[in-house]
Write an enzyme that holds these catalytic residues in place. Structure first.
Site, PDB file in Angstrom:
ATOM      1  N   ARG A 174      29.381  38.430  32.506  1.00 16.36           N
ATOM      2  CA  ARG A 174      30.586  37.664  33.235  1.00 16.36           C
ATOM      3  C   ARG A 174      29.976  36.155  32.753  1.00 16.36           C
ATOM      4  O   ARG A 174      30.577  35.153  32.773  1.00 16.36           O
ATOM      5  CB  ARG A 174      31.114  37.249  33.980  1.00 16.36           C
ATOM      6  CG  ARG A 174      32.328  39.014  34.531  1.00 16.36           C
ATOM      7  CD  ARG A 174      32.797  38.636  35.491  1.00 16.36           C
ATOM      8  NE  ARG A 174      33.329  39.691  35.812  1.00 16.36           N
ATOM      9  CZ  ARG A 174      34.202  39.926  37.221  1.00 16.36           C
ATOM     10  NH1 ARG A 174      33.684  38.523  37.969  1.00 16.36           N
ATOM     11  NH2 ARG A 174      35.210  40.785  37.231  1.00 16.36           N
ATOM     12  N   ASP A 186      41.995  29.574  47.935  1.00 16.89           N
ATOM     13  CA  ASP A 186      41.231  30.672  47.489  1.00 16.89           C
ATOM     14  C   ASP A 186      39.941  29.788  47.012  1.00 16.89           C
ATOM     15  O   ASP A 186      40.057  28.489  46.766  1.00 16.89           O
ATOM     16  CB  ASP A 186      41.969  31.201  46.071  1.00 16.89           C
ATOM     17  CG  ASP A 186      41.220  32.124  45.399  1.00 16.89           C
ATOM     18  OD1 ASP A 186      41.867  33.363  45.508  1.00 16.89           O
ATOM     19  OD2 ASP A 186      39.883  32.589  45.025  1.00 16.89           O
TER      20      ASP A 186
HETATM   21  C1  SAM Z   1      41.340  40.610  43.892  1.00 17.18           C
HETATM   22  S1  SAM Z   1      41.781  38.865  44.616  1.00 17.18           S
HETATM   23  C2  SAM Z   1      43.216  39.543  45.550  1.00 17.18           C
HETATM   24  C3  SAM Z   1      44.504  38.649  45.472  1.00 17.18           C
HETATM   25  C4  SAM Z   1      45.702  39.192  46.221  1.00 17.18           C
HETATM   26  N1  SAM Z   1      45.158  38.364  47.695  1.00 17.18           N
HETATM   27  C5  SAM Z   1      45.837  40.428  45.963  1.00 17.18           C
HETATM   28  O1  SAM Z   1      45.808  41.119  46.887  1.00 17.18           O
HETATM   29  O2  SAM Z   1      46.860  40.733  45.455  1.00 17.18           O
HETATM   30  C6  SAM Z   1      40.372  38.763  45.266  1.00 17.18           C
HETATM   31  C7  SAM Z   1      40.472  36.705  45.498  1.00 17.18           C
HETATM   32  O3  SAM Z   1      39.711  36.663  46.451  1.00 17.18           O
HETATM   33  C8  SAM Z   1      38.826  35.233  46.539  1.00 17.18           C
HETATM   34  N2  SAM Z   1      37.741  34.950  46.718  1.00 17.18           N
HETATM   35  C9  SAM Z   1      36.427  35.633  47.262  1.00 17.18           C
HETATM   36  N3  SAM Z   1      36.096  35.306  48.080  1.00 17.18           N
HETATM   37  C10 SAM Z   1      35.848  34.264  48.908  1.00 17.18           C
HETATM   38  C11 SAM Z   1      36.223  33.235  49.969  1.00 17.18           C
HETATM   39  N4  SAM Z   1      34.521  33.309  50.072  1.00 17.18           N
HETATM   40  N5  SAM Z   1      37.098  32.695  49.537  1.00 17.18           N
HETATM   41  C12 SAM Z   1      38.259  31.726  49.424  1.00 17.18           C
HETATM   42  N6  SAM Z   1      38.276  33.466  48.586  1.00 17.18           N
HETATM   43  C13 SAM Z   1      37.944  34.529  48.045  1.00 17.18           C
HETATM   44  C14 SAM Z   1      38.624  35.442  44.491  1.00 17.18           C
HETATM   45  O4  SAM Z   1      38.350  34.492  44.076  1.00 17.18           O
HETATM   46  C15 SAM Z   1      39.827  36.501  44.095  1.00 17.18           C
HETATM   47  O5  SAM Z   1      40.666  34.834  43.836  1.00 17.18           O
END
Ligand code: SAM
Length: 278
Positions: free
Chosen positions: A41, A144
């Site tokens: 990545r 996010d």
């Molecule tokens: C797999 S996606 C899930 C998206 C959606 N909630 C779903 O269930 O389809 C996880 C998201 O969490 C975000 N994320 C990870 N760590 C985070 C943090 N500390 N604060 C805010 N967002 C975070 C990532 O950038 C990513 O877009």
């Protein structure tokens, strides 16, 4: 035949440094075994910066401010943003069948998509609330940590293939088909777009300025956190729920072992104590 590596390899020291920075900034823990993922990545970033290898990249990172632009790039590249419309449909059925009828009248119903990625979760909730509540008072906040996905969410433009997940009547009502240079895409219409506000925000930071919510969707993000981070986050988020409000986690996640005071309504759906005034 020998395997051909298409990206630079990462050594243990550089892996430890980079994953340490990621953990400090986001709470995300990438354990041993994820070296190829991290190297793959970040490879494009190294190329873009004209850096020869990971030791050079780490030397560069050490000169960068905490939470500065290079850290934002790093987070954008190392977060996993997979999502889609109507993911884990049962949660949206619950919203329609339980949350909406049971809502407190006389004020706006507020829902927070707390790791909203590119916005599909927030717009799905918006379609469901719009169907049930129409012009009544309701709003959705999406946040996010990744600035890249928040920009995409704000745009509200998706590949037309995403339409497969959206029921036809909703597709017709809330989405516009792209033409000319937007051929092959679809865009959320203005009325639905106006109900959803996206912000770049870190779940590890203070979040009280977003106010209180009736529903917090915290789905498919805690899987990346260690137990301590998860516990701390749940305890802070429950304070942001109205009495009787719901915390919804991913269907493969649970709050087992977290002394939160939240009550499990059904697997992955939790509620704060307290009565709503109907
Ligand atoms: C797999 S996606 C899930 C998206 C959606 N909630 C779903 O269930 O389809 C996880 C998201 O969490 C975000 N994320 C990870 N760590 C985070 C943090 N500390 N604060 C805010 N967002 C975070 C990532 O950038 C990513 O877009």
């Amino acid at each position: 035949m020998q395997q051909v590596l298409t990206y630079r390899e990462i050594g243990p020291d550089e892996f430890a440094y980079i994953t340490g920075v990621l953990h400090r900034e986001t709470g995300i823990r990438l354990s041993a075994g994820k070296e190829a993922l991290v190297a793959g990545r970040l490879d494009k970033r190294l190329r873009h910066l004209g850096l020869a290898d990971f030791p050079e990249y780490v030397r560069f990172l050490r000169t960068q401010p905490v939470s500065g632009p290079e850290m934002i790039q790093l987070i954008n590249l190392l977060t996993t943003n997979e999502t889609f419309f109507f993911r884990e449909q049962q949660h949206f059925d619950f919203l329609r069948d339980v949350v909406v009828p049971d809502r407190e009248r006389g004020r706006a119903l507020r829902l927070w998509s707390a790791a909203s990625s590119t916005g599909e979760e927030a717009y799905t909730a918006a379609m469901v609330l719009s169907e049930s509540l129409a012009e009544q008072s309701w709003e959705i906040v999406g946040t996010d940590i990744s600035s890249r996905v928040v920009e995409n969410a704000r745009l509200g433009i998706y590949p037309i293939t995403a339409a497969n997940k959206i029921p036809r009547p909703m597709l017709r009502k809330y989405w516009l088909r792209g033409r000319e240079e937007y051929d092959g895409t679809m865009a959320v219409n203005r009325r639905l777009r106006a109900r959803v506000n996206f912000h770049q925000d870190n779940l590890m930071a203070q979040l009280g300025h977003h106010g209180r919510f009736d529903v917090i969707m915290l789905r498919n993000v805690m899987i990346y956190f260690d137990p301590e981070t998860k516990r701390d986050l749940v305890l802070r988020l429950q304070e942001m729920l109205h009495p009787g409000g719901y915390l919804i986690v991913g269907r493969s996640e649970s709050l087992n072992g977290i002394p939160s005071g939240l009550q499990m309504i059904e697997p992955s759906i939790y509620r704060t104590p307290g009565q709503r005034r109907g």
